[in-house]
Design a protein around this motif. Structure first.
Motif: not given
Length: 307
Positions: A113-133
């Motif tokens: 975000c520091d390098s790309h101030p116009l970009a946004r990030v959406q985080v989902v942090s409660n996934l299993t390994s299978d969910d990520v794939v």
């Protein structure tokens, strides 16, 4: 109009409810339904199993949603690429991760975000390994952090990050744990507070305990990392956590943290992206951050890597 109809189908597959799908697309429910009916007429196949309420997608509808997600992801990537030529990297990076890697996600997102101030990030942090794939394959996320154990299919690009190691947290006055390390057998003998059995992090611990022929009987279980730390800081319980967590939560003053050995276990953690050609500019920007960021210090206790 065709792209809009694909958006309707993706929203309906996600929400599984006509009104909520319409709301997520900022249209009325009749407009969404009419758009899908026109798509069915154009393709000459039923896409939805209809009744008094949404009853699911037909086989053709499920297949169309897979293609729709890819088409929409490519549309977004194209817009981001062209927009970057004019104003720099912008758009939304969709990031998913297993819970134990949340600290790694934050350590990558900060320089991104520091390098790309116009970009946004959406985080989902409660996934299993299978969910990520699965979410990568369905174009629901752009990048994911997960355990890297089995051979990774060619459809993915892998960026190794660090190895997840485990430590014992115990009250400083609860017994006499070794000054340098503790065994899994010693850990099992303490009044343990652990994550719930349904959680991936707990299942991984149970597998290691099973290797040494032990089935721990925790006195308290919780489905929340915050709750786990809150209970352990009272000094009434001990716990086993990845060393990386301590870089986020710290080691409370009344607790003692030591690496677990006998056996010493570590699991590679890495970033996965789809091996798309061309690679979306947001993914390229994240990859650049990953390649210039050393996260191997997360394998150790805080400050231990500085010794």
């Amino acid at each position: 109009m065709f792209i809009r109809q694909l958006e309707y189908m993706v929203a309906l597959a996600r929400e599984r409810h006509f009104v909520r799908a319409a709301q997520s697309c900022s249209v009325s429910q009749p407009a969404l339904s009419e758009g899908i009916r026109k798509l069915e007429k154009e393709l000459d196949v039923p896409l939805i199993r209809r009744g008094n309420k949404f009853e699911g997608l037909t086989a053709e509808g499920q297949e169309l949603v897979l293609w729709a997600r890819k088409i929409l992801a490519d549309r977004d990537a194209m817009n981001d690429e062209i927009g970057a030529m004019r104003t720099g990297v912008r758009g939304q990076l969709r990031f998913g991760s297993i819970p134990t890697a949340s600290i790694a996600v934050s350590l990558l997102n900060a320089p991104f975000c520091d390098s790309h101030p116009l970009a946004r990030v959406q985080v989902v942090s409660n996934l299993t390994s299978d969910d990520v794939v699965a979410r990568l394959r369905s174009y629901e996320i752009d990048a994911g952090i997960t355990y890297i154990q089995d051979p990774v299919p060619d459809e993915f690009r892998v960026f190794p990050l660090y190895r997840e190691r485990y430590v014992l947290l115990t009250a400083t006055d609860a017994g006499s744990p070794p000054a340098v390390s503790a065994t899994w057998t010693q850990a099992a003998a303490l009044p343990l507070c652990l994550l719930a059995p349904s959680m991936q992090g707990r299942r991984r611990l149970d597998d290691i305990f099973a290797e040494v022929g032990i089935s721990p009987e925790p006195r308290l279980e919780t489905d929340s990392v915050a709750s786990l730390f809150a209970h352990v800081t009272t000094g009434s319980w001990a716990t086993v956590v990845p060393a990386a967590w301590l870089h986020a939560f710290g080691v409370p003053a009344n607790l003692h943290a030591v690496p677990l050995v006998g056996p010493e276990r570590c699991v590679p953690v890495g970033l996965l992206t789809l091996a798309r050609d061309p690679t979306p500019i947001l993914v390229r920007a994240l990859a650049s951050v990953v390649e210039s960021t050393d996260l191997t210090f997360l394998e150790h206790l805080p400050d231990e890597h500085k010794r």
